[in-house]
Scaffold this active site. Structure first.
Site, PDB file in Angstrom:
ATOM      1  N   LYS A 115      -5.995  10.126  -6.481  1.00  9.82           N
ATOM      2  CA  LYS A 115      -5.325   9.103  -7.284  1.00  9.82           C
ATOM      3  C   LYS A 115      -5.175   9.499  -8.746  1.00  9.82           C
ATOM      4  O   LYS A 115      -4.228   9.075  -9.407  1.00  9.82           O
ATOM      5  CB  LYS A 115      -6.054   7.759  -7.168  1.00  9.82           C
ATOM      6  CG  LYS A 115      -5.868   7.101  -5.815  1.00  9.82           C
ATOM      7  CD  LYS A 115      -6.192   5.620  -5.881  1.00  9.82           C
ATOM      8  CE  LYS A 115      -5.873   4.953  -4.536  1.00  9.82           C
ATOM      9  NZ  LYS A 115      -6.209   3.541  -4.518  1.00  9.82           N
ATOM     10  N   LYS A 199       2.854   8.765   4.916  1.00 11.56           N
ATOM     11  CA  LYS A 199       2.701   7.415   5.442  1.00 11.56           C
ATOM     12  C   LYS A 199       3.679   6.437   4.790  1.00 11.56           C
ATOM     13  O   LYS A 199       4.116   6.641   3.649  1.00 11.56           O
ATOM     14  CB  LYS A 199       1.260   6.930   5.352  1.00 11.56           C
ATOM     15  CG  LYS A 199       0.723   6.704   3.974  1.00 11.56           C
ATOM     16  CD  LYS A 199      -0.649   6.036   4.043  1.00 11.56           C
ATOM     17  CE  LYS A 199      -0.905   5.309   2.734  1.00 11.56           C
ATOM     18  NZ  LYS A 199      -1.991   4.360   2.751  1.00 11.56           N
ATOM     19  N   LYS A 202       4.250   1.321  -0.074  1.00 13.94           N
ATOM     20  CA  LYS A 202       5.054   0.544  -1.028  1.00 13.94           C
ATOM     21  C   LYS A 202       5.418   1.391  -2.234  1.00 13.94           C
ATOM     22  O   LYS A 202       6.330   1.054  -2.973  1.00 13.94           O
ATOM     23  CB  LYS A 202       4.315  -0.716  -1.457  1.00 13.94           C
ATOM     24  CG  LYS A 202       3.022  -0.437  -2.175  1.00 13.94           C
ATOM     25  CD  LYS A 202       2.406  -1.729  -2.655  1.00 13.94           C
ATOM     26  CE  LYS A 202       0.958  -1.516  -3.026  1.00 13.94           C
ATOM     27  NZ  LYS A 202       0.028  -1.545  -1.908  1.00 13.94           N
TER      28      LYS A 202
HETATM   29  P1  ADP Z   1       0.219   1.202   0.221  1.00 13.36           P
HETATM   30  O1  ADP Z   1      -0.094   2.569   0.805  1.00 13.36           O
HETATM   31  O2  ADP Z   1       1.552   0.707   0.633  1.00 13.36           O
HETATM   32  O3  ADP Z   1      -0.016   1.186  -1.256  1.00 13.36           O
HETATM   33  P2  ADP Z   1      -2.316  -0.121   0.394  1.00 13.36           P
HETATM   34  O4  ADP Z   1      -2.980   1.134  -0.064  1.00 13.36           O
HETATM   35  O5  ADP Z   1      -2.291  -1.294  -0.512  1.00 13.36           O
HETATM   36  O6  ADP Z   1      -0.829   0.220   0.880  1.00 13.36           O
HETATM   37  O7  ADP Z   1      -3.001  -0.516   1.767  1.00 13.36           O
HETATM   38  C1  ADP Z   1      -3.357  -1.800   2.167  1.00 13.36           C
HETATM   39  C2  ADP Z   1      -3.919  -1.710   3.570  1.00 13.36           C
HETATM   40  O8  ADP Z   1      -2.894  -1.320   4.490  1.00 13.36           O
HETATM   41  C3  ADP Z   1      -5.025  -0.666   3.744  1.00 13.36           C
HETATM   42  O9  ADP Z   1      -5.964  -1.185   4.676  1.00 13.36           O
HETATM   43  C4  ADP Z   1      -4.303   0.531   4.292  1.00 13.36           C
HETATM   44  O10 ADP Z   1      -5.146   1.380   5.040  1.00 13.36           O
HETATM   45  C5  ADP Z   1      -3.238  -0.108   5.153  1.00 13.36           C
HETATM   46  N1  ADP Z   1      -2.043   0.728   5.195  1.00 13.36           N
HETATM   47  C6  ADP Z   1      -1.229   1.025   4.148  1.00 13.36           C
HETATM   48  N2  ADP Z   1      -0.212   1.806   4.519  1.00 13.36           N
HETATM   49  C7  ADP Z   1      -0.371   2.022   5.851  1.00 13.36           C
HETATM   50  C8  ADP Z   1       0.387   2.762   6.825  1.00 13.36           C
HETATM   51  N3  ADP Z   1       1.495   3.405   6.512  1.00 13.36           N
HETATM   52  N4  ADP Z   1      -0.062   2.762   8.100  1.00 13.36           N
HETATM   53  C9  ADP Z   1      -1.192   2.084   8.435  1.00 13.36           C
HETATM   54  N5  ADP Z   1      -1.934   1.381   7.573  1.00 13.36           N
HETATM   55  C10 ADP Z   1      -1.545   1.338   6.293  1.00 13.36           C
END
Ligand code: ADP
Length: 336
Positions: A115, A199, A202
């Site tokens: 990060k 992955k 957002k």
């Molecule tokens: P982002 O990657 O969109 O910023 P976050 O880090 O806020 O999402 O993740 C929020 C939750 O959703 C966490 O528990 C994370 O492991 C899950 N998550 C986020 N993106 C994915 C994905 N592409 N596939 C599966 N789980 C995800």
């Protein structure tokens, strides 16, 4: 677990809306967990401060994420749903635990390295100590289980190490070392619709890479139609998807939505091309998301109701946290 009720604690940062990855990977599993354990879910607004935030947006984002969770099936009557910042026991305990955690332990956290990227010296101290606040988030409730994804396993290990060291240093039986909790169905890792090797997120600049909870049916159909694929028909064996990340992702999404295995999905579509598969997938995604989106629109109309849910959740959470926090102050010699 024997003799002890299961208590699950998990949080999500209130940044942006939910996408299909969040839903299939985390939130819809949380929804199922509500029937398996006592659950506390929080909007991690203190964690959100570790990177740059827009102060004029933060409160609105907390409310929006709370509404999205409720729309997705988190029931404030069944689960304790609250904003982290509304329960000061989290940062209070985090301070005590920062004095237990060792620099070496935090230096080993791979997520900080990812990060902070190239700007390690310019990253906030909060971003570095974030895993300690995360430990406090779960230890303050004596959580027995924490739902984890692969990239968070190290943080649970840290929470366990902190719990055991604190208990040991101060000769108390205060903290429960939480176990990782892999339940509520398979955790799907949803990849970008534009690139099967990253992955769905957002933070991806392309909106076409993800399906948002707020997308219209038409937008969902279009995003699935335009999703990157290859020209081969679908195989009958899931092993043959390994070298085809985009195809694997779409089959995985279908499997996660329908609750089938990849093999079962392939049994239905083997030999067919994406011209046949994509419309079926779009239908499945629309059928999953449309009712949630309608509920979200409904919930947004009554902000006072959302705030009332969050206030009630915070009160319940604070009551649960109080004895553990008091025990921690007592252990370090700051309270009788
Ligand atoms: P982002 O990657 O969109 O910023 P976050 O880090 O806020 O999402 O993740 C929020 C939750 O959703 C966490 O528990 C994370 O492991 C899950 N998550 C986020 N993106 C994915 C994905 N592409 N596939 C599966 N789980 C995800």
């Amino acid at each position: 677990m024997t003799g002890q009720a299961m208590r699950v604690v998990s949080g999500i940062q209130p940044t942006g809306g939910l996408h299909l990855g969040n839903l299939l990977g985390a939130i819809l599993r949380w929804v199922r967990m509500q029937d398996e354990a006592e659950c506390l879910f929080f909007l991690a607004d203190l964690h959100a401060l570790t990177v740059e935030v827009d102060p004029t947006q933060l409160k609105a984002n907390v409310r929006e994420m709370a509404a999205a969770l409720i729309a997705s099936g988190i029931d404030p009557a069944k689960s304790t749903l609250f904003a982290q910042s509304a329960v000061p026991a989290h940062p209070e305990l985090a301070w005590l635990l920062q004095c237990t955690a060792r620099m070496g332990w935090l230096n080993r956290m791979t997520q900080f390295k990812e990060k902070s990227g190239k700007s390690r010296e310019g990253a906030s101290v909060g971003l570095f100590t974030y895993p300690v606040l995360q430990a406090a988030d779960v230890l303050v409730y004596n959580a027995t289980h924490v739902p984890v994804e692969e990239d968070q396993k190290q943080h649970i290990e840290l929470a366990r190490d902190i719990a055991l060291k604190f208990n040991n240093d101060f000769d108390v039986e205060l903290f429960v070392a939480p176990e990782p909790y892999i339940s509520g169905g398979t955790a799907a890792r949803v990849m970008s619709l534009r690139d099967g090797s990253v992955k769905m997120s957002k933070s991806d600049p392309s909106d076409m890479s993800r399906i948002n909870l707020t997308d219209s049916d038409e937008a969902i159909v279009q995003k699935v139609r335009k999703a990157r694929t290859d020209p081969e028909p679908l195989p009958d064996d899931p092993a043959l998807l390994t070298a085809r990340p985009e195809a694997k992702n779409l089959v995985g999404i279908m499997a996660a939505i329908s609750g089938e295995s990849e093999a079962a999905v392939l049994a239905r579509f083997a030999g067919q091309g994406f011209g046949a598969f994509k419309p079926a997938l779009a239908d499945a995604v629309v059928a999953l998301l449309a009712p949630l989106r309608l509920r979200l629109v409904e919930l947004r109309r009554d902000e006072a109701q959302i705030d009332a849910f969050l206030a009630a959740g915070a009160e319940r959470a604070a009551t649960l946290a109080a004895p553990v926090l008091a025990g921690a102050y007592r252990a370090v010699g700051l309270r009788a």
